[in-house]
Every structure is written in C-alpha cells, then in structure tokens.
Design a protein around this motif. Structure first.
Motif, mmCIF file in Angstrom:
data_model
loop_
_atom_site.group_PDB
_atom_site.id
_atom_site.type_symbol
_atom_site.label_atom_id
_atom_site.label_comp_id
_atom_site.label_asym_id
_atom_site.label_seq_id
_atom_site.Cartn_x
_atom_site.Cartn_y
_atom_site.Cartn_z
ATOM 1 N N SER A 69 0.835 -1.205 0.000
ATOM 2 C CA SER A 69 0.000 0.000 0.000
ATOM 3 C C SER A 69 0.864 1.246 0.000
ATOM 4 C CB SER A 69 -0.917 0.014 1.229
ATOM 5 O OG SER A 69 -0.157 0.182 2.413
ATOM 6 N N VAL A 70 0.275 2.330 -0.486
ATOM 7 C CA VAL A 70 0.935 3.631 -0.446
ATOM 8 C C VAL A 70 -0.144 4.700 -0.359
ATOM 9 C CG1 VAL A 70 1.015 3.884 -2.962
ATOM 10 C CG2 VAL A 70 2.634 5.158 -1.547
ATOM 11 N N GLY A 71 0.160 5.758 0.370
ATOM 12 C CA GLY A 71 -0.776 6.877 0.459
ATOM 13 C C GLY A 71 -1.912 6.619 1.430
ATOM 14 N N LEU A 72 -3.047 7.237 1.156
ATOM 15 C CA LEU A 72 -4.188 7.210 2.076
ATOM 16 C C LEU A 72 -5.137 6.055 1.771
ATOM 17 C CD1 LEU A 72 -5.101 11.018 2.154
ATOM 18 C CD2 LEU A 72 -3.621 9.755 3.727
ATOM 19 N N THR A 73 -5.648 5.451 2.825
ATOM 20 C CA THR A 73 -6.763 4.531 2.656
ATOM 21 C C THR A 73 -8.016 5.352 2.380
ATOM 22 O OG1 THR A 73 -7.322 4.582 5.002
ATOM 23 C CG2 THR A 73 -5.747 2.891 4.285
ATOM 24 N N ALA A 74 -9.080 4.684 1.985
ATOM 25 C CA ALA A 74 -10.336 5.396 1.733
ATOM 26 C C ALA A 74 -10.809 6.103 2.993
ATOM 27 C CB ALA A 74 -11.390 4.419 1.225
ATOM 28 N N ALA A 75 -10.726 5.405 4.135
ATOM 29 C CA ALA A 75 -11.177 5.997 5.393
ATOM 30 C C ALA A 75 -10.337 7.212 5.765
ATOM 31 C CB ALA A 75 -11.132 4.957 6.507
ATOM 32 N N ALA A 76 -9.021 7.102 5.604
ATOM 33 C CA ALA A 76 -8.140 8.230 5.939
ATOM 34 C C ALA A 76 -8.357 9.409 5.008
ATOM 35 C CB ALA A 76 -6.685 7.775 5.890
ATOM 36 N N ALA A 77 -8.628 9.140 3.738
ATOM 37 C CA ALA A 77 -8.875 10.225 2.786
ATOM 38 C C ALA A 77 -10.157 10.968 3.120
ATOM 39 C CB ALA A 77 -8.942 9.664 1.361
ATOM 40 N N ARG A 78 -11.194 10.217 3.478
ATOM 41 C CA ARG A 78 -12.451 10.879 3.871
ATOM 42 C C ARG A 78 -12.254 11.705 5.137
ATOM 43 N NH1 ARG A 78 -14.682 5.579 2.596
ATOM 44 N NH2 ARG A 78 -15.743 5.669 0.561
ATOM 45 N N GLU A 79 -11.517 11.150 6.085
ATOM 46 C CA GLU A 79 -11.268 11.873 7.341
ATOM 47 C C GLU A 79 -10.476 13.152 7.088
ATOM 48 O OE1 GLU A 79 -9.153 11.091 11.695
ATOM 49 O OE2 GLU A 79 -9.549 9.406 10.351
ATOM 50 N N ALA A 80 -9.595 13.128 6.075
ATOM 51 C CA ALA A 80 -8.797 14.304 5.733
ATOM 52 C C ALA A 80 -9.596 15.338 4.947
ATOM 53 C CB ALA A 80 -7.570 13.879 4.931
ATOM 54 N N GLY A 81 -10.829 15.017 4.597
ATOM 55 C CA GLY A 81 -11.699 15.980 3.940
ATOM 56 C C GLY A 81 -11.725 15.920 2.432
ATOM 57 N N TYR A 82 -11.115 14.923 1.837
ATOM 58 C CA TYR A 82 -11.134 14.810 0.379
ATOM 59 C C TYR A 82 -12.494 14.277 -0.107
ATOM 60 C CZ TYR A 82 -6.030 15.341 0.324
ATOM 61 O OH TYR A 82 -4.748 15.820 0.455
ATOM 62 N N ARG A 83 -12.894 14.717 -1.275
ATOM 63 C CA ARG A 83 -14.047 14.127 -1.954
ATOM 64 C C ARG A 83 -13.487 13.051 -2.871
ATOM 65 N NH1 ARG A 83 -16.597 15.395 -6.798
ATOM 66 N NH2 ARG A 83 -15.436 17.351 -6.983
ATOM 67 N N GLY A 125 -4.239 7.170 -2.955
ATOM 68 C CA GLY A 125 -3.759 5.957 -2.312
ATOM 69 C C GLY A 125 -4.068 4.739 -3.149
ATOM 70 N N VAL A 126 -3.233 3.714 -2.981
ATOM 71 C CA VAL A 126 -3.424 2.450 -3.690
ATOM 72 C C VAL A 126 -3.092 1.317 -2.722
ATOM 73 C CG1 VAL A 126 -2.753 1.014 -5.663
ATOM 74 C CG2 VAL A 126 -2.742 3.507 -5.881
ATOM 75 N N THR A 127 -3.890 0.258 -2.760
ATOM 76 C CA THR A 127 -3.596 -0.945 -1.991
ATOM 77 C C THR A 127 -3.760 -2.164 -2.889
ATOM 78 O OG1 THR A 127 -4.343 0.034 0.099
ATOM 79 C CG2 THR A 127 -4.232 -2.370 0.002
ATOM 80 N N PHE A 128 -2.751 -3.016 -2.867
ATOM 81 C CA PHE A 128 -2.816 -4.299 -3.562
ATOM 82 C C PHE A 128 -2.717 -5.403 -2.516
ATOM 83 C CE2 PHE A 128 -0.288 -1.535 -6.524
ATOM 84 C CZ PHE A 128 -1.232 -1.417 -7.534
ATOM 85 N N ALA A 129 -3.518 -6.435 -2.645
ATOM 86 C CA ALA A 129 -3.392 -7.621 -1.798
ATOM 87 C C ALA A 129 -3.456 -8.840 -2.701
ATOM 88 C CB ALA A 129 -4.503 -7.671 -0.757
ATOM 89 N N GLY A 130 -2.385 -9.618 -2.723
ATOM 90 C CA GLY A 130 -2.318 -10.785 -3.578
ATOM 91 C C GLY A 130 -0.906 -11.315 -3.651
ATOM 92 N N PRO A 131 -0.690 -12.460 -4.265
ATOM 93 C CA PRO A 131 0.657 -13.018 -4.390
ATOM 94 C C PRO A 131 1.600 -12.080 -5.140
ATOM 95 C CG PRO A 131 -0.996 -14.696 -4.869
ATOM 96 C CD PRO A 131 -1.718 -13.390 -4.768
ATOM 97 N N ASP A 132 2.751 -11.823 -4.541
ATOM 98 C CA ASP A 132 3.841 -11.068 -5.181
ATOM 99 C C ASP A 132 3.463 -9.656 -5.610
ATOM 100 O OD1 ASP A 132 5.727 -13.204 -4.961
ATOM 101 O OD2 ASP A 132 4.735 -14.188 -6.640
ATOM 102 N N VAL A 133 2.535 -9.024 -4.923
ATOM 103 C CA VAL A 133 2.136 -7.664 -5.311
ATOM 104 C C VAL A 133 3.142 -6.607 -4.877
ATOM 105 C CG1 VAL A 133 -0.333 -8.164 -5.401
ATOM 106 C CG2 VAL A 133 0.702 -7.413 -3.233
#
Length: 493
Positions: free
Chosen positions: A387-401, A439-447
């Motif tokens: 992962s890198v950057g903001l999660t969806a929850a963190a982005a909403r909390e930071a005030g982003y649309r 933000g981006v999150t990948f979950a999987g083999p060798d991501v």
C-alpha cells in the motif's frame, strides 16, 4: 533456554572496535542502524566529519532482528507454495519444508549476528565508529560509556542526531512479563522452531510471523483484539486472515488477552471470554516503544522515554543543533522511510554547516514530506499486502471528496498466468476534485513489485489523464493499472 540469536561477547566487541582518538566531529550520530548510517553517510558526502555511537551491532534492528531475517524466514515456504500453484511445477514439488536449511539461510542474511561487514562499510565511507552507550551531556556534547566502564566525551561542531530506534512494546497484561514472552527479536532469531506458538497482536509483525511459523508446521494461534492489519484497507486483513486459516493457523479476532502464565510445558493464556490457550511459546507483537531512555534527553529539554518530535528537516524544534530520524520520531516506523528521513537530515546538516541554501519547502531536497501522506509499505504475508498513500477511510477523514475503485486482481491476464486460482484485490483511491491518486492498496501473491509504480503516481500526483498513457505491458500483473483506470472512466480534464 529460550531460542534466540547468539549475543557477541565483550571480547568480540573489543576485537571489532573502531575507537578513534578524536573527540571532536562535525556530526555525532547516536545509533548505527540503517538510519544512523545514512545520516552519517550523507553528512560525510557533504564534506563533514561524522562518528557513529553504537552499543549493539552496527546495522541495527533491520539487519539482525527485523527486515532481513524475517523475510528470509518467510520466503522459502512462500516459494514452495507459489510453485505448487502453477500446474506442471506443483506436481514436482514433493516433501516437507527443510526448516533447518531455512534457519541456516536466515543466519547467512544476518551474517550470524556479526557486524564486521557493516563496520568495514563505515570505515570505507569515511565514518568513525565508537562502541558504547552514548548520552547527551551538554549542548553538542555526547558522553560514551564503553563496555569496560570507561568514558569518552565527544563534541559536535554542528549537530547531534538521534537514531536510536524503537523496541518491542510489552503491554501491561497480568503475568506477561514474568512469562518471558518472545518479542520480534526472539521470533526472527529462533534457533529452533516450537511445536506451537501463540501470537498476541494483529499488525505487521504478528501476521508475518504467523505466516512464517505456520509455514514451518508450527501450530499457530493469533489473538488479535482489533483485527488484522487494522490500519490498512479492510479487505487486506480479511484476505490475510483467510490465508492464515488455510495454512492451519487459528485466528481469533476481537479477542483480548487477560493473563499469561509460564508453565513447565510452555505458556497458558487466558482470554477475555474465559477461554484458555496453551502453547510452547508466546510472541508479543503489539507495537513499539521509543529507545529514548538513558540517552540524556533531559539535557536538551526533552522527556526521556518519549518519542522525539521534529520538523520536516528532522531538526528538533527550538534547537539549532539537535536532530532525530527513524522510529524514534514516531513519524513512520518503517526502515525505508527512516532512511529517507536520514538522507534529508544528513544533507540539510551539511547544507546548514556550509551556509548553503536550504530547500525546505514541501517536496524540497531537505525535507521528508512523503512521511505525511505518501508512505509505501509491504506486508510480506501470503498473500502480500502493498500500500501507499491514504486509505479510503483516511482520505475521507482528511476531507477529500473521493471515489474508490476496486478490481479483482485474479481477472488480470498476467495474474492468471502467475498462479492458478490467483486471488487478490486492488483498490485505488482518487481525489475527484483534482483527479489524482491519493492511495493504492494491492493484496495478492507477489504484489510487492507493483508498489513502486503506485508510489510514483501518488508522490508525483500524476493526473489520471496522463496515467492513461502509461501503457502496461501485456500480459503482466501491472495491467491492473489499466483495469483500475477503465473502471474509473475517462477523466473529465
């Protein structure tokens, strides 16, 4: 005797000391882990003299008790599982994992807990080293107490930098400390593998060590009061929990530990719901605590035992000579991010010493701006989480649309070729106002190998309209970028 890495003797330290007769340096660095090494290296490259003060192994936690040994423990079982997920290769993979060979390979990556190679690097880089426990005893002054009790007073012409890192936190659970639990050091440095292991915690160390030991055939029980990988996107913890259970581990979510007792056969753990769990060993993986006690912080008006606050040039507010970087600042507890901070700190110390311009605006040469909202991280479970950057929850909390775009990684052609039955998820969090990736999150083999492209997109705030022109090669897993962009739709500008 509890398993663990061999501790170097005083005689060994004496043979490997680089004890300079000099007591005056441009920069003094407390702590010779990767963060301290980078501060000193960048300062020397900038024309200054630097000395590292270290009472343990040069190379620090990452080299001997964290990053390197933990990944060495994880990789063999992961490679075996990966081969078994490819038709034609899986049929050729027979027999159990050779655990002694895994431990021996781990030992090679820690150099058998011998830091002679790291000392040689420091000498070659023009960095001095003094063995012993360093503490601030005045403005730009550090007193080093050696193993034999002798002391050396060092003075810094320009700066003192604290890079003493963090240690495993042991929570105040009834009986836990008396039960002599494993921490990450014992888990990564074990000389033999227990038949059963209970793990208290649900973060990165907990999930990685659960994956490693389950791969060895150990009966693993994870007790996670707040779920797994709770600071990441929810699907990441869900996929890891499912994979651990498939490996045979027991994963108890929302389970608090109330008492731990050491018995003749191992440990007995009582949970909040009244259940009792027994295991040969218990690993505590519930966070970190700063190594700032006993280093003279009070001399600089700071509180011993606390995390150290800095500005983005890594200088302590109110001081013109004291810096800190790495875990000790509590900005980001990741080795690569600590090294990033260290490069900024070493460079800015050299610039200030020379009276050169300081580039301290956001994203400037001398600041660690990425710490705030562009931090990359990989959890080396199986599946991996990157992962890198903001999660969806963190982005909403930071005030982003925002708009959240999810895609099944297994539907990408490259993923289906990579492993039969590839299972994974990708998420892109987009700032709809600017149409850039937050933000981006990948979950999987060798991501893990997908992460740098995402990091560049987030740090560079690359507009989605331009990302459409970054064509992924076919058939690779990186084609996930095209699928995410197609799902989002063509940008409006």
């Amino acid at each position: 005797m509890r398993p663990g890495p061999p501790e170097p003797s005083r005689e060994w330290y004496a043979r490997h000391m680089t004890q300079s007769s000099e007591t005056g340096y441009d920069v003094i660095v407390l702590g010779a882990g990767p963060v301290g090494e980078n501060i000193a290296d960048r300062a020397v490259r900038g024309g200054l003299t630097a000395v590292l003060v270290e009472h343990e192994l040069v190379g620090g936690e990452c080299s001997y008790w964290a990053c390197m040994p933990s990944k060495a423990l994880l990789r063999p079982a992961e490679a075996r599982r990966a081969a078994r997920q490819v038709g034609g290769a899986g049929e050729a993979v027979t027999g159990p994992l050779d655990v002694p060979a895994v431990l021996a390979r781990r030992d090679s990556f820690t150099s058998n807990w011998n830091d002679a190679g790291q000392v040689e690097w420091a000498e070659g880089a023009g960095i001095s080293l003094i063995r012993g426990h360093g503490a601030l005893t005045g403005v730009r002054e550090v007193t080093v107490t050696a193993a034999d009790g002798s002391t050396t007073v060092l003075t810094a012409r320009h700066a003192v930098a604290i890079a003493t890192g963090s240690g495993a936190a042991v929570p105040d659970i009834d009986g836990l400390r008396a039960a002599r639990p494993w921490t990450s050091r014992e888990a990564t440095g074990a000389r033999k593998v227990p038949g059963s292991l209970a793990i208290i915690g649900g973060g990165v160390v907990a999930t990685e060590m659960a994956t490693a030991y389950a791969g060895f055939g150990t009966k693993v029980t994870v007790l996670a009061r707040s779920g797994l990988l709770s600071g990441m996107e929810p699907f990441a913890g869900e996929l890891v929990a499912a994979a651990l259970r498939e490996l045979g581990a027991t994963v108890l979510l929302g389970t608090a530990t109330t008492r731990v007792t050491r018995t003749a056969d191992g440990v007995e753990i009582r949970t909040g719901d009244g259940a009792t769990i027994t295991a040969e060993e218990v690993l505590v993986a519930t966070g970190r605590t700063p190594r700032t006690s006993g280093i003279g912080l009070e001399t600089a008006g700071l509180t011993p035992g606390d995390w150290i606050t800095t500005d983005d040039t890594m200088r302590v507010p109110g001081s013109d000579w004291l810096y800190a970087a790495g875990d000790v600042t509590h900005r980001v507890l990741l080795t690569h991010q600590g090294k990033y901070q260290a490069r900024a700190a070493g460079d800015v110390i050299a610039a200030r010493a020379a009276g050169a311009p300081v580039s301290d605006a956001p994203w400037g040469t001398h600041v660690a701006t990425a710490d705030h909202r562009a931090v990359p991280q990989v959890v080396f479970t199986d599946p991996q989480v990157a992962s890198v950057g903001l999660t969806a929850a963190a982005a909403r909390e930071a005030g982003y649309r925002i708009r959240v775009v999810d895609y099944d990684l297994g539907r990408v052609a490259g993923a289906s070729l990579h492993a039969d039955g590839y299972t994974g998820t990708a998420r892109m969090v987009v700032d709809e106002q600017r149409e850039v990736v937050l933000g981006v999150t990948f979950a999987g083999p060798d991501v893990a190998e997908l992460l740098q492209s995402a990091t560049i997109a987030v740090v560079g705030e690359v507009p989605l309209a331009r990302l459409w022109h970054a064509v992924p090669a076919y058939p690779t897993v990186s084609e996930i970028w095209l699928r995410l962009l197609e799902t989002y739709g063509r940008p409006t500008r």
